[in-house]
Design a protein around this motif. Structure first.
Motif, PDB file in Angstrom:
ATOM      1  N   PRO A 131       0.819  -1.225   0.000  1.00 34.35           N
ATOM      2  CA  PRO A 131       0.000   0.000   0.000  1.00 34.35           C
ATOM      3  C   PRO A 131       0.848   1.268   0.000  1.00 34.35           C
ATOM      4  O   PRO A 131       0.532   2.229  -0.706  1.00 34.35           O
ATOM      5  CB  PRO A 131      -0.813  -0.126   1.299  1.00 34.35           C
ATOM      6  N   ALA A 132       1.952   1.284   0.778  1.00 33.55           N
ATOM      7  CA  ALA A 132       2.815   2.471   0.827  1.00 33.55           C
ATOM      8  C   ALA A 132       3.493   2.702  -0.518  1.00 33.55           C
ATOM      9  O   ALA A 132       3.538   3.830  -1.026  1.00 33.55           O
ATOM     10  CB  ALA A 132       3.863   2.324   1.928  1.00 33.55           C
ATOM     11  N   LYS A 161      -3.754  14.942  -3.886  1.00 36.81           N
ATOM     12  CA  LYS A 161      -4.307  13.713  -3.313  1.00 36.81           C
ATOM     13  C   LYS A 161      -5.583  13.279  -4.021  1.00 36.81           C
ATOM     14  O   LYS A 161      -5.810  12.078  -4.223  1.00 36.81           O
ATOM     15  CB  LYS A 161      -4.560  13.909  -1.811  1.00 36.81           C
ATOM     16  N   LEU A 162      -6.415  14.254  -4.423  1.00 40.48           N
ATOM     17  CA  LEU A 162      -7.644  13.906  -5.143  1.00 40.48           C
ATOM     18  C   LEU A 162      -7.323  13.338  -6.526  1.00 40.48           C
ATOM     19  O   LEU A 162      -7.927  12.347  -6.950  1.00 40.48           O
ATOM     20  CB  LEU A 162      -8.544  15.140  -5.267  1.00 40.48           C
ATOM     21  N   ALA A 163      -6.361  13.960  -7.233  1.00 40.04           N
ATOM     22  CA  ALA A 163      -5.938  13.426  -8.538  1.00 40.04           C
ATOM     23  C   ALA A 163      -5.347  12.034  -8.377  1.00 40.04           C
ATOM     24  O   ALA A 163      -5.570  11.139  -9.206  1.00 40.04           O
ATOM     25  CB  ALA A 163      -4.921  14.370  -9.179  1.00 40.04           C
ATOM     26  N   PRO A 369      -8.590  -0.231  -0.236  1.00 42.45           N
ATOM     27  CA  PRO A 369      -8.823   0.495   1.030  1.00 42.45           C
ATOM     28  C   PRO A 369      -7.537   0.842   1.774  1.00 42.45           C
ATOM     29  O   PRO A 369      -7.405   1.940   2.322  1.00 42.45           O
ATOM     30  CB  PRO A 369      -9.708  -0.465   1.848  1.00 42.45           C
ATOM     31  N   MET A 370      -6.559  -0.082   1.785  1.00 49.53           N
ATOM     32  CA  MET A 370      -5.297   0.167   2.497  1.00 49.53           C
ATOM     33  C   MET A 370      -4.524   1.320   1.856  1.00 49.53           C
ATOM     34  O   MET A 370      -3.957   2.175   2.542  1.00 49.53           O
ATOM     35  CB  MET A 370      -4.432  -1.090   2.492  1.00 49.53           C
ATOM     36  N   VAL A 377      -4.184   9.403   5.318  1.00 48.28           N
ATOM     37  CA  VAL A 377      -3.965   9.392   6.773  1.00 48.28           C
ATOM     38  C   VAL A 377      -2.513   9.081   7.148  1.00 48.28           C
ATOM     39  O   VAL A 377      -1.929   9.718   8.013  1.00 48.28           O
ATOM     40  CB  VAL A 377      -4.906   8.359   7.468  1.00 48.28           C
ATOM     41  N   GLY A 378      -1.912   8.087   6.474  1.00 52.25           N
ATOM     42  CA  GLY A 378      -0.640   7.525   6.953  1.00 52.25           C
ATOM     43  C   GLY A 378       0.577   8.356   6.601  1.00 52.25           C
ATOM     44  O   GLY A 378       0.537   9.255   5.761  1.00 52.25           O
TER      45      GLY A 378
END
Length: 494
Positions: A131-132, A161-163, A369-370, A377-378
């Motif tokens: 995920p990272a 982030k939205l793009a 989701p991850m 968030v992360g």
């Protein structure tokens, strides 16, 4: 087929899908429901090149120059890292032709060292590394796809982030809908990357033939070369070549894998090494070492100096390059989760295939989701620092497994076999890089190691102790059945 799949299979039969006399589920075209062999040689090459070449060569190929100390030494390191990566890729080619299962690292560790070691690798991949990694390359896509629209102003972080979220969603959708179209688009994106590199190399070579060689006059000046920096230069170089292993994640879908896998790997590594070295030579025809180190985006600086207004196209090519890496990574990684589920180490629904589209829908969506959670968030870059050494640790373990299997299973059919010194040299390189991580950043490396070790209790809780409480087993069965109906997936026929 398990009992909890029967009701879903009955529904599919009612919807027009058929069951053959031997119980095999067929789609509307009377084909077996499963993952077909749709990865040809060209598609295999596009997967490898498309995932290796990301944004790095266009934006910041300066880690090697910074640590090697001179232009000449940096080019030698680029070539040496290409050769070492080829050694690793050839080792994986042998594994891919004698163990004809998808899943890459996970499958090979399972075959050589057993399920517990394989689960620890899978656990680290699932909760953090993948995920990272996906979020980081996707953020680069979001940044560069918006750059032409915002030039010369800065881009608001939320817009990036939205793009990025839109990019990730589109890649997930593409991989969910069709294996064929995923592969076709990967070929197009790989061609666009190679075109972008050609746009840099060709003018650079023209400059070189015109006699623009002043930056190469003291190329091997050893005054700034420090031996202590060379390992870090190699670390940067090996990271730039990472991705040569992704074809091994989809071995079961490769046509004639005993021929296609080694050929695709050799051709891809030759192309990537040539592109990387020639691109750096092109940069140095226009920029000195100091200018290259000072540049925020090397390809943009190069284009501004040589190509004028055309430089605005460079961010678009970088964004396409990142999108190709996202697409190739997801295509390969979904197969690892598919295989892990088939081995009983992940929920059963992840090894099921869509009834019409023949894609491993649940295995594709598991990262969504991850990745989104880490995106918004992360601390993605912190996680990557923790996990960078784990990549080389596990790849080293896989190649060690190849050497181990030579002695424990000498009769295993090996259509493609490399000389023993190749895996030995590469294995030592991997463990040296792990040691270097421990030495240079012991805290982050230690945290990453601790995160991966949480896989040991997880293995015993979720896998080893099969006598689960009845309420938990009922909940898992209900979860599998509900997802199976919602996603319209069934167990793949072998």
């Amino acid at each position: 087929m398990t009992k909890r799949c029967v009701s879903a299979q009955k529904d599919d039969t009612a919807n027009g899908h058929q069951v053959s006399q031997d119980g095999t589920l067929l789609d509307e075209d009377k084909k077996k429901v499963g993952l077909g062999k749709k990865v040809t040689l060209l598609r295999g090459i596009s997967i490898i090149i498309g995932t290796i070449i990301g944004a790095g060569i266009f934006i910041s190929p300066k880690g090697i120059l910074k640590h090697s100390g001179s232009i000449g030494m940096s080019l030698i390191v680029w070539i040496a890292c290409g050769v070492l990566s080829l050694f690793g890729a050839l080792s994986y080619a042998e594994l891919g032709t004698c163990i004809k299962k998808s899943g890459g690292h996970y499958t090979y560790i399972m075959e050589a060292f057993g399920p517990q070691m394989a689960f620890i690798r899978l656990w680290a991949d699932l909760i953090a590394i993948r995920p990272a990694g996906m979020a980081v390359i996707s953020l680069a896509f979001g940044q560069y796809i918006l750059e032409p629209l915002f030039m010369p102003c800065g881009i608001p972080p939320m817009a990036v982030k939205l793009a990025t979220a839109i990019g990730i969603t589109s890649v997930m959708y593409l991989n969910s809908m069709s294996v064929t179209w995923t592969a076709r688009i990967q070929i197009f994106l790989t061609c666009s990357k190679l075109l972008a590199i050609a746009i840099i190399i060709v003018p650079g070579m023209i400059q070189l033939f015109k006699g623009e060689t002043k930056n190469f006059e003291n190329a091997f000046d050893l005054n700034n070369v420090e031996l202590s920096g060379m390992p870090l230069a190699f670390y940067s170089g090996m990271y730039a070549y990472a991705g040569w292993f992704y074809l091994n994640f989809v071995t079961e879908e490769v046509e004639r894998p005993e021929r296609t896998v080694p050929l695709a790997i050799c051709i891809s590594m030759g192309i990537v090494t040539s592109c990387y070295v020639l691109t750096n030579v092109a940069y140095y025809t226009v920029m000195s070492a100091e200018e290259l180190l000072a540049s925020e985006a090397v390809a943009v600086t190069f284009a501004e100096k040589l190509l004028g207004k055309f430089s605005i196209a460079v961010p678009v090519f970088v964004a396409l390059s990142c999108y190709g890496s996202m697409n190739g990574c997801l295509f390969a990684l979904s197969r690892m989760f598919f295989v892990a589920s088939r081995e009983g180490q992940l929920p059963e629904v992840l090894s099921m295939v869509h009834i019409r589209r023949h894609t491993p829908l649940a295995a594709v969506l598991i990262l969504y989701p991850m990745t989104m959670l880490q995106l918004f968030v992360g601390d993605i870059y912190g996680l990557l620092n923790f996990m960078s050494f784990l990549r080389w640790l596990f790849i080293g373990v896989v190649v060690l497994g190849l050497i181990y299997l030579r002695y424990t299973k000498p009769d295993l059919p090996r259509p493609f076999k490399v000389p023993l010194f190749i895996p030995v040299v590469f294995c030592l390189t991997c463990f040296f890089m792990v040691f270097l991580s421990l030495y240079s950043d012991p805290i982050n490396t230690g945290i990453g190691f601790a995160i991966s070790l949480t896989g040991i209790p997880a293995y015993y809780v979720f896998i080893y102790f099969s006598d689960r409480p009845k309420w938990l087993q009922r909940a898992l069965d209900s979860f599998n059945r509900t997802l199976q109906i919602l996603l319209e997936v069934v167990p793949a026929e072998q």
